[in-house]
Design a protein around this motif. Sequence first.
Motif: not given
Length: 244
Positions: A102-105, A185-188
Motif C-alpha cells: 500500500t502507499d498512504e502518501g 528511507t522511503y522507496f517503491t
Amino acid sequence: IARRDNFNEPILDFLEKCYHEFSELTGRYYGLIQEFNTEGAETIFVSLGCAADNVDAACTYLRDHRDSKVGSIHINVIRPFPEAALINILRGKKNVIILERTDEGLAGDNPLGRDIRTALSKGQESARYGGSLPAITSEQTPRIFRGSYGLGSRDFRPEHIIGAYEYATGCIARKDGISAQDGETYFTLGIEHPYSVISKETPSLLPQGAIAVRFHSIGGWGMITTGKNLGEIIGKFGQIISER
C-alpha cells in the motif's frame, strides 16, 4: 473504554496460549511474530502474509551468496499489535525494512510503519520513564526503511527484495538518485517511478525443480476459481509425473 481492561488488553495472552496449544497438537508454532534468521542479523525485513515466503527466500540467498547479516519477521497479529514482542526482536538491530502492499502518501507513514514506529517510541519512553513495555534506548533502535510493493498488482520479485536490502545498506540509490545517505528511507518496488529501487541481480529463488505459472484474466470473469482449479490440476499432474 471498559473493553480495554476487560477484553482488549488480555487478548495477546489468550493468543499466545492458543499458539502453544496448537503447537502441541500439530508440531507447528507460529506465535504473534514469526522469526526467520533474526539471530545475529543486522538488517531485518518486516512483512505480512504470503510476501514473507518471498522475503525469506531472498534473505537465504543474501546470506548464502553475500554472507549478509539479514533476517526476516512475519507479523501474524495486527490487532492488538504485539508491541512488546516487536521491541524485543528489533532491539539492537541496525536497520529494519518494512514492506507493505500500500502507499498512504498523505499519512505520516504506511499503516504497519506507523505501528512499528509507535511501538519503538513507547519502548524508548519505557527506557526513560519506566512502563509496562520492554525498554529500548535510542542507541538500540534501528533505522526504519519503508517500501511499497505490489501496487497495481505488480509482481514482487527477488530483485525487488534484494534491491530494498541494497538501498537500506547504502549500496544503491533510488531512480531519482536519492540514497539512504541523503536521509531518505522511503522507496517503491516493482513500478516505474522516481522512487523505485531494483537490484541488478535477478536470481530465481524457486525450489529445485519447481516451475512458476502466471494466469492472466479479465476482471469479473471468474478467474479466481479458474486459477485455483488450474493450480490444483497442475500440482496433481506434477505429482503424477514425479511418481512415474
